[in-house]
Design a protein around this motif. Structure first.
Motif, PDB file in Angstrom:
ATOM      1  N   LEU A  33       0.825  -1.303  -0.001  1.00 36.84           N
ATOM      2  CA  LEU A  33      -0.144   0.129   0.179  1.00 36.84           C
ATOM      3  C   LEU A  33       0.931   1.297   0.156  1.00 36.84           C
ATOM      4  O   LEU A  33       0.613   2.193  -0.648  1.00 36.84           O
ATOM      5  CB  LEU A  33      -0.848   0.100   1.188  1.00 36.84           C
ATOM      6  N   VAL A  34       1.944   1.230   0.646  1.00 39.70           N
ATOM      7  CA  VAL A  34       3.076   2.385   0.822  1.00 39.70           C
ATOM      8  C   VAL A  34       4.279   1.755   0.967  1.00 39.70           C
ATOM      9  O   VAL A  34       4.362   0.441   1.459  1.00 39.70           O
ATOM     10  CB  VAL A  34       2.614   3.298   2.053  1.00 39.70           C
ATOM     11  N   LYS A  35       5.259   2.352   0.911  1.00 43.73           N
ATOM     12  CA  LYS A  35       6.820   2.007   0.975  1.00 43.73           C
ATOM     13  C   LYS A  35       7.079   1.680   2.485  1.00 43.73           C
ATOM     14  O   LYS A  35       6.471   2.197   3.333  1.00 43.73           O
ATOM     15  CB  LYS A  35       7.569   2.710   0.800  1.00 43.73           C
ATOM     16  N   GLY A  36       7.429   0.432   2.717  1.00 44.18           N
ATOM     17  CA  GLY A  36       7.669  -0.253   3.970  1.00 44.18           C
ATOM     18  C   GLY A  36       6.520  -1.051   4.628  1.00 44.18           C
ATOM     19  O   GLY A  36       6.388  -1.423   5.828  1.00 44.18           O
ATOM     20  N   ARG A  79       2.634   7.049  12.272  1.00 46.49           N
ATOM     21  CA  ARG A  79       2.808   5.654  13.008  1.00 46.49           C
ATOM     22  C   ARG A  79       2.598   4.464  12.041  1.00 46.49           C
ATOM     23  O   ARG A  79       2.358   4.771  11.205  1.00 46.49           O
ATOM     24  CB  ARG A  79       1.485   5.805  14.394  1.00 46.49           C
ATOM     25  N   VAL A  80       2.660   3.375  12.728  1.00 43.58           N
ATOM     26  CA  VAL A  80       2.471   2.046  12.166  1.00 43.58           C
ATOM     27  C   VAL A  80       1.186   1.664  12.377  1.00 43.58           C
ATOM     28  O   VAL A  80       0.711   1.031  13.496  1.00 43.58           O
ATOM     29  CB  VAL A  80       3.519   1.049  12.488  1.00 43.58           C
ATOM     30  N   GLY A  81       0.423   1.471  11.239  1.00 47.71           N
ATOM     31  CA  GLY A  81      -0.849   0.760  11.567  1.00 47.71           C
ATOM     32  C   GLY A  81      -0.832  -0.697  11.215  1.00 47.71           C
ATOM     33  O   GLY A  81      -0.028  -1.318  10.676  1.00 47.71           O
ATOM     34  N   VAL A  82      -2.073  -1.512  11.682  1.00 43.04           N
ATOM     35  CA  VAL A  82      -1.879  -2.888  11.865  1.00 43.04           C
ATOM     36  C   VAL A  82      -3.212  -3.399  11.171  1.00 43.04           C
ATOM     37  O   VAL A  82      -4.272  -2.797  11.765  1.00 43.04           O
ATOM     38  CB  VAL A  82      -1.514  -3.404  13.073  1.00 43.04           C
ATOM     39  N   MET A 102      -4.789   8.353   6.972  1.00 44.43           N
ATOM     40  CA  MET A 102      -5.873   7.252   6.786  1.00 44.43           C
ATOM     41  C   MET A 102      -5.810   6.379   5.616  1.00 44.43           C
ATOM     42  O   MET A 102      -6.182   5.027   5.506  1.00 44.43           O
ATOM     43  CB  MET A 102      -7.320   7.724   7.561  1.00 44.43           C
ATOM     44  N   ASP A 103      -5.737   7.089   4.604  1.00 49.34           N
ATOM     45  CA  ASP A 103      -5.762   6.510   3.290  1.00 49.34           C
ATOM     46  C   ASP A 103      -4.730   5.257   2.904  1.00 49.34           C
ATOM     47  O   ASP A 103      -4.674   4.635   2.403  1.00 49.34           O
ATOM     48  CB  ASP A 103      -5.898   7.321   2.146  1.00 49.34           C
ATOM     49  N   ASP A 104      -3.546   5.695   3.803  1.00 48.71           N
ATOM     50  CA  ASP A 104      -2.258   4.759   3.507  1.00 48.71           C
ATOM     51  C   ASP A 104      -2.863   3.263   3.976  1.00 48.71           C
ATOM     52  O   ASP A 104      -2.052   2.254   3.484  1.00 48.71           O
ATOM     53  CB  ASP A 104      -1.282   5.340   4.240  1.00 48.71           C
ATOM     54  N   ILE A 105      -3.880   2.989   4.798  1.00 47.42           N
ATOM     55  CA  ILE A 105      -4.402   1.638   4.971  1.00 47.42           C
ATOM     56  C   ILE A 105      -5.526   1.141   4.389  1.00 47.42           C
ATOM     57  O   ILE A 105      -6.301   0.331   4.700  1.00 47.42           O
ATOM     58  CB  ILE A 105      -4.233   1.478   6.287  1.00 47.42           C
ATOM     59  N   ASN A 106      -5.733   1.771   3.207  1.00 49.93           N
ATOM     60  CA  ASN A 106      -7.176   1.455   2.405  1.00 49.93           C
ATOM     61  C   ASN A 106      -6.589   0.433   1.587  1.00 49.93           C
ATOM     62  O   ASN A 106      -6.289   0.785   0.520  1.00 49.93           O
ATOM     63  CB  ASN A 106      -7.469   2.681   1.689  1.00 49.93           C
ATOM     64  N   PHE A 107      -7.167  -0.809   1.660  1.00 49.84           N
ATOM     65  CA  PHE A 107      -7.007  -1.931   0.974  1.00 49.84           C
ATOM     66  C   PHE A 107      -7.496  -1.945  -0.464  1.00 49.84           C
ATOM     67  O   PHE A 107      -7.183  -2.838  -1.220  1.00 49.84           O
ATOM     68  CB  PHE A 107      -7.071  -3.289   1.816  1.00 49.84           C
ATOM     69  N   THR A 108      -8.568  -1.000  -0.644  1.00 50.41           N
ATOM     70  CA  THR A 108      -9.130  -1.045  -2.020  1.00 50.41           C
ATOM     71  C   THR A 108      -8.204  -0.192  -3.059  1.00 50.41           C
ATOM     72  O   THR A 108      -8.819  -0.195  -4.203  1.00 50.41           O
ATOM     73  CB  THR A 108     -10.639  -0.454  -1.731  1.00 50.41           C
ATOM     74  N   ARG A 109      -7.429   0.703  -2.601  1.00 47.49           N
ATOM     75  CA  ARG A 109      -6.929   1.451  -3.385  1.00 47.49           C
ATOM     76  C   ARG A 109      -5.623   0.689  -4.388  1.00 47.49           C
ATOM     77  O   ARG A 109      -5.128  -0.385  -3.759  1.00 47.49           O
ATOM     78  CB  ARG A 109      -6.144   2.857  -3.014  1.00 47.49           C
ATOM     79  N   PRO A 110      -5.197   1.197  -5.341  1.00 49.78           N
ATOM     80  CA  PRO A 110      -4.200   0.851  -6.150  1.00 49.78           C
ATOM     81  C   PRO A 110      -2.851   0.530  -5.481  1.00 49.78           C
ATOM     82  O   PRO A 110      -2.580   1.367  -4.593  1.00 49.78           O
ATOM     83  CB  PRO A 110      -4.051   1.335  -7.443  1.00 49.78           C
ATOM     84  N   LYS A 111      -2.171  -0.892  -5.702  1.00 44.93           N
ATOM     85  CA  LYS A 111      -1.082  -1.053  -4.828  1.00 44.93           C
ATOM     86  C   LYS A 111       0.173  -0.414  -5.663  1.00 44.93           C
ATOM     87  O   LYS A 111       0.172  -0.066  -6.548  1.00 44.93           O
ATOM     88  CB  LYS A 111      -0.581  -2.492  -4.671  1.00 44.93           C
ATOM     89  N   LEU A 112       1.289  -0.349  -4.890  1.00 45.80           N
ATOM     90  CA  LEU A 112       2.518   0.255  -5.497  1.00 45.80           C
ATOM     91  C   LEU A 112       3.032  -0.844  -6.290  1.00 45.80           C
ATOM     92  O   LEU A 112       3.032  -2.135  -5.920  1.00 45.80           O
ATOM     93  CB  LEU A 112       3.357   0.937  -4.339  1.00 45.80           C
ATOM     94  N   LYS A 113       3.755  -0.524  -7.469  1.00 44.25           N
ATOM     95  CA  LYS A 113       4.636  -1.645  -8.036  1.00 44.25           C
ATOM     96  C   LYS A 113       6.144  -0.946  -7.854  1.00 44.25           C
ATOM     97  O   LYS A 113       6.732  -0.252  -8.552  1.00 44.25           O
ATOM     98  CB  LYS A 113       4.173  -1.480  -9.427  1.00 44.25           C
ATOM     99  N   LEU A 114       6.753  -1.667  -6.946  1.00 44.55           N
ATOM    100  CA  LEU A 114       8.388  -1.269  -6.566  1.00 44.55           C
ATOM    101  C   LEU A 114       9.201  -2.304  -7.342  1.00 44.55           C
ATOM    102  O   LEU A 114       9.013  -3.379  -7.559  1.00 44.55           O
ATOM    103  CB  LEU A 114       8.560  -1.250  -5.295  1.00 44.55           C
ATOM    104  N   SER A 115      10.153  -1.908  -7.865  1.00 40.46           N
ATOM    105  CA  SER A 115      11.364  -2.788  -8.342  1.00 40.46           C
ATOM    106  C   SER A 115      11.975  -3.484  -7.327  1.00 40.46           C
ATOM    107  O   SER A 115      11.809  -3.109  -6.062  1.00 40.46           O
ATOM    108  CB  SER A 115      12.407  -2.017  -8.901  1.00 40.46           C
TER     109      SER A 115
END
Length: 130
Positions: A33-36, A79-82, A102-115
């Motif tokens: 969802l986000v880096k890390g 902070r770190v959400g769980v 709050m949107d950082d833990i929204n599982f319906t949004r597009p995921k990141l594509k990291l190398s």
């Protein structure tokens, strides 16, 4: 059939592991969802978190706390959400997500594509927080 997480535990498929002990493993989500964004998994393959033995469940929480503190030290976040969703893979897993909003833990949004290189760098950064 072994879950994808059991295959990671058994080193049958690669993962960016940030922490591990005899009973638990933590590795980067490859579609974060986000880096890390880290997944924490008991090595015992159980589908539903509330089917874990009480000792394994409490150990999962303590191990997750250690990983969350390392994330908090090394990844810029408020902070770190769980979250425990448990529908994607039939193996208990805890999502630890660095939060700025709050949107950082929204599982319906597009995921990141990291190398692979970006993921490796993030994993090394988090490892430095232990």
């Amino acid at each position: 059939m072994a879950s994808i997480f059991t295959k990671i535990i058994n080193r049958e498929i690669p993962a960016h592991i940030v922490a591990e002990d005899d009973n638990y493993i933590a590795f980067l989500d490859i579609m974060p969802l986000v880096k890390g964004h880290v997944l924490v998994v008991p090595k015992q393959e159980v589908d539903y978190i509330f089917d874990l033995d009480p000792e394994v469940l409490s150990g999962l929480t303590v191990f997750s706390q250690k990983v969350a503190k390392a994330i908090d030290k090394t990844i810029k976040c408020t902070r770190v959400g769980v979250a425990v969703i448990g529908l994607e893979v039939p193996h208990v897993h805890v999502h630890l997500v660095p939060l700025r909003t709050m949107d950082d833990i929204n599982f319906t949004r597009p995921k990141l594509k990291l190398s692979n290189e970006e993921l490796a760098e993030i994993a090394e950064t988090i490892k430095g927080g232990f």
